[in-house]
Design a protein around this motif. Sequence first.
Motif, PDB file in Angstrom:
ATOM      1  N   MET A   1       0.846  -1.195   0.000  1.00  0.00           N
ATOM      2  CA  MET A   1       0.000   0.000   0.000  1.00  0.00           C
ATOM      3  C   MET A   1       0.883   1.247   0.000  1.00  0.00           C
ATOM      4  O   MET A   1       2.100   1.162   0.194  1.00  0.00           O
ATOM      5  CB  MET A   1      -0.932   0.009   1.224  1.00  0.00           C
ATOM      6  CG  MET A   1      -1.948  -1.110   1.244  1.00  0.00           C
ATOM      7  SD  MET A   1      -3.056  -1.018   2.661  1.00  0.00           S
ATOM      8  CE  MET A   1      -4.091  -2.456   2.380  1.00  0.00           C
ATOM      9  N   MET A   2       0.263   2.404  -0.212  1.00  0.00           N
ATOM     10  CA  MET A   2       0.956   3.697  -0.176  1.00  0.00           C
ATOM     11  C   MET A   2       2.160   3.702  -1.121  1.00  0.00           C
ATOM     12  O   MET A   2       3.305   3.955  -0.733  1.00  0.00           O
ATOM     13  CB  MET A   2       1.405   4.033   1.249  1.00  0.00           C
ATOM     14  CG  MET A   2       0.261   4.174   2.240  1.00  0.00           C
ATOM     15  SD  MET A   2       0.814   4.396   3.945  1.00  0.00           S
ATOM     16  CE  MET A   2       1.798   5.913   3.781  1.00  0.00           C
ATOM     17  N   ASN A   3       1.885   3.376  -2.414  1.00  0.00           N
ATOM     18  CA  ASN A   3       2.937   3.335  -3.428  1.00  0.00           C
ATOM     19  C   ASN A   3       4.081   2.409  -3.035  1.00  0.00           C
ATOM     20  O   ASN A   3       5.263   2.737  -3.186  1.00  0.00           O
ATOM     21  CB  ASN A   3       3.465   4.740  -3.716  1.00  0.00           C
ATOM     22  CG  ASN A   3       2.429   5.625  -4.369  1.00  0.00           C
ATOM     23  OD1 ASN A   3       1.653   5.164  -5.200  1.00  0.00           O
ATOM     24  ND2 ASN A   3       2.390   6.890  -3.985  1.00  0.00           N
ATOM     25  N   ASP A   4       3.728   1.252  -2.517  1.00  0.00           N
ATOM     26  CA  ASP A   4       4.675   0.204  -2.139  1.00  0.00           C
ATOM     27  C   ASP A   4       5.539   0.560  -0.931  1.00  0.00           C
ATOM     28  O   ASP A   4       6.532  -0.110  -0.647  1.00  0.00           O
ATOM     29  CB  ASP A   4       5.592  -0.169  -3.325  1.00  0.00           C
ATOM     30  CG  ASP A   4       4.825  -0.780  -4.471  1.00  0.00           C
ATOM     31  OD1 ASP A   4       3.694  -1.256  -4.244  1.00  0.00           O
ATOM     32  OD2 ASP A   4       5.350  -0.779  -5.600  1.00  0.00           O
ATOM     33  N   LYS A   5       5.189   1.613  -0.200  1.00  0.00           N
ATOM     34  CA  LYS A   5       5.966   2.000   0.972  1.00  0.00           C
ATOM     35  C   LYS A   5       5.580   1.182   2.207  1.00  0.00           C
ATOM     36  O   LYS A   5       6.354   1.074   3.153  1.00  0.00           O
ATOM     37  CB  LYS A   5       5.774   3.488   1.266  1.00  0.00           C
ATOM     38  CG  LYS A   5       6.302   4.412   0.172  1.00  0.00           C
ATOM     39  CD  LYS A   5       6.033   5.868   0.513  1.00  0.00           C
ATOM     40  CE  LYS A   5       6.529   6.785  -0.617  1.00  0.00           C
ATOM     41  NZ  LYS A   5       6.227   8.199  -0.344  1.00  0.00           N
ATOM     42  N   LEU A   6       4.382   0.607   2.212  1.00  0.00           N
ATOM     43  CA  LEU A   6       3.886  -0.131   3.361  1.00  0.00           C
ATOM     44  C   LEU A   6       3.591  -1.566   2.960  1.00  0.00           C
ATOM     45  O   LEU A   6       2.862  -1.811   2.002  1.00  0.00           O
ATOM     46  CB  LEU A   6       2.615   0.535   3.906  1.00  0.00           C
ATOM     47  CG  LEU A   6       1.975  -0.100   5.144  1.00  0.00           C
ATOM     48  CD1 LEU A   6       2.932  -0.016   6.325  1.00  0.00           C
ATOM     49  CD2 LEU A   6       0.651   0.588   5.462  1.00  0.00           C
ATOM     50  N   ILE A   7       4.176  -2.512   3.683  1.00  0.00           N
ATOM     51  CA  ILE A   7       3.963  -3.930   3.440  1.00  0.00           C
ATOM     52  C   ILE A   7       3.192  -4.503   4.626  1.00  0.00           C
ATOM     53  O   ILE A   7       3.635  -4.393   5.772  1.00  0.00           O
ATOM     54  CB  ILE A   7       5.292  -4.697   3.277  1.00  0.00           C
ATOM     55  CG1 ILE A   7       6.191  -4.005   2.249  1.00  0.00           C
ATOM     56  CG2 ILE A   7       5.021  -6.144   2.886  1.00  0.00           C
ATOM     57  CD1 ILE A   7       5.657  -3.987   0.850  1.00  0.00           C
ATOM     58  N   LEU A   8       2.027  -5.102   4.354  1.00  0.00           N
ATOM     59  CA  LEU A   8       1.207  -5.696   5.400  1.00  0.00           C
ATOM     60  C   LEU A   8       1.052  -7.186   5.136  1.00  0.00           C
ATOM     61  O   LEU A   8       1.073  -7.631   3.989  1.00  0.00           O
ATOM     62  CB  LEU A   8      -0.168  -5.022   5.447  1.00  0.00           C
ATOM     63  CG  LEU A   8      -0.177  -3.505   5.684  1.00  0.00           C
ATOM     64  CD1 LEU A   8      -1.599  -2.964   5.555  1.00  0.00           C
ATOM     65  CD2 LEU A   8       0.398  -3.164   7.042  1.00  0.00           C
ATOM     66  N   LYS A   9       0.888  -7.935   6.214  1.00  0.00           N
ATOM     67  CA  LYS A   9       0.765  -9.388   6.054  1.00  0.00           C
ATOM     68  C   LYS A   9      -0.110  -9.948   7.158  1.00  0.00           C
ATOM     69  O   LYS A   9      -0.377  -9.285   8.167  1.00  0.00           O
ATOM     70  CB  LYS A   9       2.146 -10.041   6.108  1.00  0.00           C
ATOM     71  CG  LYS A   9       2.857  -9.855   7.442  1.00  0.00           C
ATOM     72  CD  LYS A   9       4.201 -10.553   7.469  1.00  0.00           C
ATOM     73  CE  LYS A   9       4.879 -10.380   8.837  1.00  0.00           C
ATOM     74  NZ  LYS A   9       6.151 -11.123   8.925  1.00  0.00           N
ATOM     75  N   GLY A  10      -0.581 -11.203   6.961  1.00  0.00           N
ATOM     76  CA  GLY A  10      -1.300 -11.898   8.000  1.00  0.00           C
ATOM     77  C   GLY A  10      -2.708 -12.293   7.631  1.00  0.00           C
ATOM     78  O   GLY A  10      -3.152 -12.163   6.476  1.00  0.00           O
ATOM     79  N   ARG A  11      -3.442 -12.776   8.650  1.00  0.00           N
ATOM     80  CA  ARG A  11      -4.793 -13.260   8.456  1.00  0.00           C
ATOM     81  C   ARG A  11      -5.746 -12.137   8.057  1.00  0.00           C
ATOM     82  O   ARG A  11      -6.649 -12.321   7.220  1.00  0.00           O
ATOM     83  CB  ARG A  11      -5.281 -13.930   9.737  1.00  0.00           C
ATOM     84  CG  ARG A  11      -6.651 -14.592   9.632  1.00  0.00           C
ATOM     85  CD  ARG A  11      -7.063 -15.164  10.972  1.00  0.00           C
ATOM     86  NE  ARG A  11      -6.182 -16.248  11.370  1.00  0.00           N
ATOM     87  CZ  ARG A  11      -6.424 -17.524  11.125  1.00  0.00           C
ATOM     88  NH1 ARG A  11      -7.529 -17.878  10.489  1.00  0.00           N
ATOM     89  NH2 ARG A  11      -5.599 -18.476  11.518  1.00  0.00           N
ATOM     90  N   VAL A  12      -5.570 -10.944   8.659  1.00  0.00           N
ATOM     91  CA  VAL A  12      -6.446  -9.813   8.335  1.00  0.00           C
ATOM     92  C   VAL A  12      -6.298  -9.421   6.867  1.00  0.00           C
ATOM     93  O   VAL A  12      -7.280  -9.100   6.185  1.00  0.00           O
ATOM     94  CB  VAL A  12      -6.142  -8.610   9.250  1.00  0.00           C
ATOM     95  CG1 VAL A  12      -6.933  -7.377   8.807  1.00  0.00           C
ATOM     96  CG2 VAL A  12      -6.460  -8.947  10.700  1.00  0.00           C
ATOM     97  N   ILE A  13      -5.081  -9.444   6.359  1.00  0.00           N
ATOM     98  CA  ILE A  13      -4.849  -9.108   4.945  1.00  0.00           C
ATOM     99  C   ILE A  13      -5.468 -10.176   4.047  1.00  0.00           C
ATOM    100  O   ILE A  13      -5.924  -9.883   2.943  1.00  0.00           O
ATOM    101  CB  ILE A  13      -3.342  -8.955   4.672  1.00  0.00           C
ATOM    102  CG1 ILE A  13      -2.740  -7.901   5.598  1.00  0.00           C
ATOM    103  CG2 ILE A  13      -3.094  -8.552   3.219  1.00  0.00           C
ATOM    104  CD1 ILE A  13      -3.428  -6.549   5.525  1.00  0.00           C
ATOM    105  N   ARG A  14      -5.507 -11.426   4.525  1.00  0.00           N
ATOM    106  CA  ARG A  14      -6.188 -12.471   3.753  1.00  0.00           C
ATOM    107  C   ARG A  14      -7.668 -12.160   3.619  1.00  0.00           C
ATOM    108  O   ARG A  14      -8.283 -12.408   2.577  1.00  0.00           O
ATOM    109  CB  ARG A  14      -5.994 -13.837   4.433  1.00  0.00           C
ATOM    110  CG  ARG A  14      -6.583 -15.009   3.626  1.00  0.00           C
ATOM    111  CD  ARG A  14      -5.950 -15.098   2.260  1.00  0.00           C
ATOM    112  NE  ARG A  14      -6.408 -16.242   1.500  1.00  0.00           N
ATOM    113  CZ  ARG A  14      -7.517 -16.290   0.768  1.00  0.00           C
ATOM    114  NH1 ARG A  14      -8.301 -15.229   0.706  1.00  0.00           N
ATOM    115  NH2 ARG A  14      -7.850 -17.368   0.107  1.00  0.00           N
TER     116      ARG A  14
END
Length: 402
Positions: free
Chosen positions: A353-366
């Motif tokens: 997100m945010m032009n690839d500046k933020l990387i999120l992971k986990g069950r919530v992202i699923r």
Amino acid sequence: MSRVVIVGGGAAGLELASILGRSVNCQDEVILVDGETHHYWKPRFHEIAAGTFDNDLDTLCYFSHGAKNGYMHYQGWMTDIKREEKQLVVSKPNGETDFVNYDYLVIAIGAISNDFATPGALEHCLFLDSPEQARSSWLQISSLLRSGHQRAINIVGAGATGLELAAELAKVNAGLEPNPHAAKLKINLIEATDRVLPNSPLKMSHQAQLMLEKYNINVMLNTRIASVEQQGMTTSDGLTISADIQFWAAGIKAPNWLKNIGGLESNSFNQLMVQQTLASTLDPNIFALGDCAAIPQGEGVMVPPKAQAANRAAVHLAKSLTGLMRGKQLTPFIYKDGGMVVAIGHNFAISTMMNDKLILKGRVIRRLYDTIFRLHQKTVSGVLTMSRLIIAKRLKCIFQPN
């Protein structure tokens, strides 16, 4: 009276047909041409191939859906365009050839995997470019899972499709461990570059690699396939990678038959060249969008081949084309990238997100990955139907036996 003919019932084509069908004047016609009888969301083809797709709740019948949303489904495959006559040449399921007249033609057939002319790839690999191919893949995988012993699957290409397929098969394999008669799968994910998800940020690739290793997937980087045989692949270094089933999920291009169809301009990937309004460069009455179109954004920048780009182009063209039919000018399509979400199994996903500046992971992202699919359902069927499908899905998960 105007007739809009849309070729391709994928995410972009179906959304365009649904929005147009509900918004055009009653004397106008919207026709959706697709050889399938049901719509499947392409980002979930890997679930069909792995046998984890819910055919009851996650498919849509074009015929009945069209009747409710103001368009008509014509079952057939485009084979040519007669531009002077404004006719689409269509091959019907019974093999007959038919002609469909149009005032405006929209081509949204998506793209296919690019085998880069690798010897044996077409003959000995499975592809996930259509629902039919995905269903056929599951038939072979199902048979393999029932055959017992140690088995191997090769997947060429560690982009989103190859990675998601590998993770889904790994989860199926893990779920069958208690069954003494089930095969034990060794999954080889083969990538020519130095990392998985090569078009994503480095941190996202790293997180994806860690999860793949957790699922015991054999990731082979910097490995270029030179040829494919019936029972394995040979790398450019002479290494043989044996397998019972082989998939090719590397690169994309538009189908070869689309190149210069009807005398239209196309590029080296067979994509139709269009203006920023999505109208083709040589015919103002023919449009293209999605992965089969080369859509400029100025200064040599092109719209990337992503599902979200196809969805947004469909929503834009629906408004712009409706305006054109009412005497207004077409408007340019401006794409703003909202990041990407890649599912790794049913309980994990990675997102930028945010032009690839933020990387999120986990069950919530699923769950976010699932939400993208629900938003697609909302566009084509409305909030009420989408909500009912979500509730039905939850209840089915709770009450169905394991």
